[in-house]
Write an enzyme that holds these catalytic residues in place. Structure first.
Site, short mmCIF file in Angstrom:
data_model
loop_
_atom_site.label_atom_id
_atom_site.label_comp_id
_atom_site.label_asym_id
_atom_site.label_seq_id
_atom_site.Cartn_x
_atom_site.Cartn_y
_atom_site.Cartn_z
N GLY A 193 0.84 -1.19 0.00
CA GLY A 193 0.00 0.00 0.00
C GLY A 193 0.87 1.24 0.00
CD GLN A 215 3.43 9.14 -2.49
OE1 GLN A 215 3.66 9.82 -1.48
NE2 GLN A 215 2.20 8.92 -2.92
NE ARG A 445 -1.96 25.81 8.15
CZ ARG A 445 -2.88 25.38 7.28
NH1 ARG A 445 -2.52 24.71 6.20
NH2 ARG A 445 -4.16 25.64 7.49
CB ALA A 446 -1.61 19.40 11.49
CG HIS A 479 0.50 20.45 4.58
ND1 HIS A 479 0.08 20.09 3.32
CD2 HIS A 479 0.83 19.30 5.22
CE1 HIS A 479 0.13 18.76 3.22
NE2 HIS A 479 0.60 18.26 4.34
CD GLU A 500 1.49 15.99 0.62
OE1 GLU A 500 0.87 16.33 1.66
OE2 GLU A 500 1.40 14.86 0.11
CE1 TYR A 503 -2.08 17.69 0.75
CE2 TYR A 503 -3.29 16.62 2.52
CZ TYR A 503 -2.27 16.60 1.60
OH TYR A 503 -1.48 15.50 1.50
#
Length: 603
Positions: A193, A215, A445-446, A479, A500, A503
């Site tokens: 996975g 990744q 940053r969550a 984030h 990333e 979001y």
């Protein structure tokens, strides 16, 4: 997934953005310590009952959440299983544990490592402590998805895996340091996975490393028997046996050496006493630091450390530092109402079991003066509910001293804003001191957990580098509301960057940056004349408004001395798009295909 060629995983629609926080493990009775780390603990109070300062002693008991085993200890597996039962799914829990193994040989163990758990050998070499068995991270708690396997570590052990292959299926903040695997190493969960790690340093893997679905991954100053595949961004520096340079297909960035490195301090035993070993600096490093006699470096007795316990105040920690002691932070939560201040050259602040510092009233959690050779390692800083201007400051503003001979190192120091509860910080880490080495950090940053929202856990900047000659090896920053990394210092270098974008941007207007659509993940200051980076990736997953367009992942002045090698941007499942990779260069990401857009060299 094929095991003989790189393959991109499906979009991150099952990744941590939408999976939510894990349930905390049940609260169990306190685990007793298997063995004490005598001598007796020093008092934690900073003054006597009459208000006069008490001189703090060095050394002390490592506390109930440090379990020390030797080969004759009965019931080791039961103890390991009990800790794992607590920590397997306790993603935002308060438990913190260190599992320490004295030199010798241990048979038939499977140490499963959950959240906030560190396992380590107590020899000078990994081969001093051999486990005929496994040190395992898998993802059964999360349906076979390893993208939230954070905050855990393995160090200074030799493993002889039962099956011939050890499994270490992790994401960010899960270092595998100074390990000898007498077999192969699998970096993906059972069933292959999703996984999103990771970091290896100063380790020898006799067999093959299989990333499978990983990744991105960074391996530094190690030896591997082979490397199976790559997905998006596999970076190696100073690794014997690393695959040849081939980015973007396969996506291998391979540097023959690491420009400068100094391994993380570690606890070991000499006779019946604990000591801390401080590895020496290497330039042009390649391969492991151990295996040919005593490693090179210096050693400090535990009496030179104030052994801190949860509940110690910032005033107590600062008093210990002012007395000339180093800090050993035993596992637990430390609330501070003023900065912990490191003012003396060569000070060591070493955490065990992910000891966590929380600023309660908007202060900076830890500040380092412009001095030589400070070593910060192995702890977590969690933002408090009152906004902090910064959480970690390495050197004061305007720091300018030359530290090339003896740099400050920041290693396995992780920063979190939100997730465990509401937290805010304008800037997470500021590096002002020259020649600082940032060796593996995850500044986050969550995007899930408690206290998460565009303004709820507001944090504009992740890492800001103002000092010159700073080197980052293994930089994970994610984030942030504006720039994840802003690099203003001259002659900066980064080997491996993973990012990333936030979001949860509510709409295009929320990220508008003057005339630009969005803030770059990695921004080099407009005045900078010399900068270089290798193996840098940025992903977007705008799940609140998938129509958001991000102009680029990277921004830098166009000058001959500002150079980048092997850049990529990815739109995860088409949730947002990049128009370019760096500045106005590089193809846009395409639809929902989750295929990287790459730039091999810039300019």
């Amino acid at each position: 997934m094929s095991t003989d060629s790189p393959s991109s995983p499906p979009p991150a629609i099952g990744r941590r953005a939408v999976l939510g926080a894990a349930a905390a493990a049940p609260v169990l009775a306190a685990l007793p310590s298997v063995a004490s780390a005598a001598p007796a603990s020093a008092p934690s109070a900073a003054s006597t009952g009459r208000g006069r300062p008490r001189r703090l002693r060095g050394g002390g008991d490592l506390g109930p959440n440090v379990l020390v085993f030797d080969p004759s200890t009965p019931g080791i597996q039961a103890r390991l299983d009990e800790v794992f039962a607590r920590q397997e799914s306790a993603q935002f829990g308060t438990g913190r544990y260190a599992l320490l193994f004295k030199p010798g040989t241990y048979h038939g163990l499977n140490a499963q490592i959950g959240f906030y758990t560190s396992i380590a050998g107590l020899g000078l070499s990994p081969d001093d402590t051999t486990i005929n068995g496994d040190v395992t991270v898998d993802a059964g708690w999360f349906g076979g998805n390893a993208t939230q396997n954070f905050w855990r570590s393995a160090e200074n052990l030799a493993l002889v895996p039962v099956s011939g292959t050890n499994r270490w299926a992790v994401a960010q903040a899960a270092p595998f340091r100074r390990m000898h695997v007498r077999g192969s190493l699998d970096l993906a969960p059972s069933g292959y996975g999703w996984a999103s790690g990771g970091y290896i340093a100063d380790s020898r893997i006799d067999g093959q490393v299989g990333p499978y679905s990983q990744q991105q991954w960074y391996t530094r100053d190690s030896v591997v028997g082979g490397w199976l595949n790559g997905v998006w961004n596999m970076v190696f520096s100073g690794v014997e046996g690393a695959p040849a340079q081939s980015f973007p297909n396969p996506p291998y960035t391979t540097l023959p050496t690491t420009p400068v490195s100094r391994e993380k301090p570690f606890l070991y035993v000499s006779g019946d006493r604990f000591r801390v070993f401080l590895p020496e600096k290497r330039t042009g490093a390649r391969g492991v630091t151990w295996g040919n006699g005593t490693p090179r470096g210096t050693s400090l007795p535990l009496t030179r450390f104030y052994v801190a316990r949860p509940g110690d105040s910032a005033a107590t920690l600062n008093q210990a530092l002012d007395q000339g002691l180093n800090l050993l932070l035993t596992p637990g939560i430390y609330h501070v109402d003023q900065p912990v201040r490191v003012t003396r050259a060569d000070t060591v602040v070493l955490g065990l079991g992910y000891a966590t510092i929380i600023p309660d009233n908007g202060v900076t959690a830890l500040k380092v003066a412009d001095v030589d050779g400070v070593r910060l390692a192995g702890f977590l800083i969690d933002a408090g509910p009152v906004n902090s201007a910064t959480l970690l400051e390495v050197g004061p503003a305007g720091a300018s001293r030359d530290h090339s001979a003896n740099p400050t190192t920041v290693q396995d120091v992780f920063i979190r804003i939100g997730g465990a509860g509401p937290g805010k910080a304008t800037t997470s880490m500021v590096v002002n001191s020259r020649h600082t080495i940032i060796d593996h950090t995850w500044v986050w940053r969550a995007d899930h957990g408690d206290g998460v929202g565009w303004e709820t856990n507001r944090a504009d900047y992740g890492v800001v580098v103002n000092g010159s000659d700073v080197l980052a090896t293994g930089l994970f920053v994610e984030h942030f509301n504006k720039y994840d990394v802003q690099w203003n210092g001259e002659r900066g270098r980064t080997v491996f960057f993973q990012n990333e974008k936030a979001y949860d941007a509510p709409d295009q207007a929320a990220i508008q940056n003057g005339p630009l659509k969005g803030y770059a993940a990695y921004k080099v200051g407009d005045h900078v004349t010399t900068h270089e980076g290798w193996g840098l990736g940025s992903y977007c997953y705008y799940n609140v408004d998938p129509t958001i367009v991000q102009h680029h992942g990277f921004a830098a002045p166009v000058r001959p001395g500002v150079r980048f090698h092997h850049l990529l941007v990815v739109s995860l499942g088409g949730n947002g798009q990049y128009e370019c990779v760096i500045n106005d260069t590089g193809a846009p990401t395409s639809g929902s295909s989750t295929v990287p857009s790459t730039v091999v060299s810039y300019p």
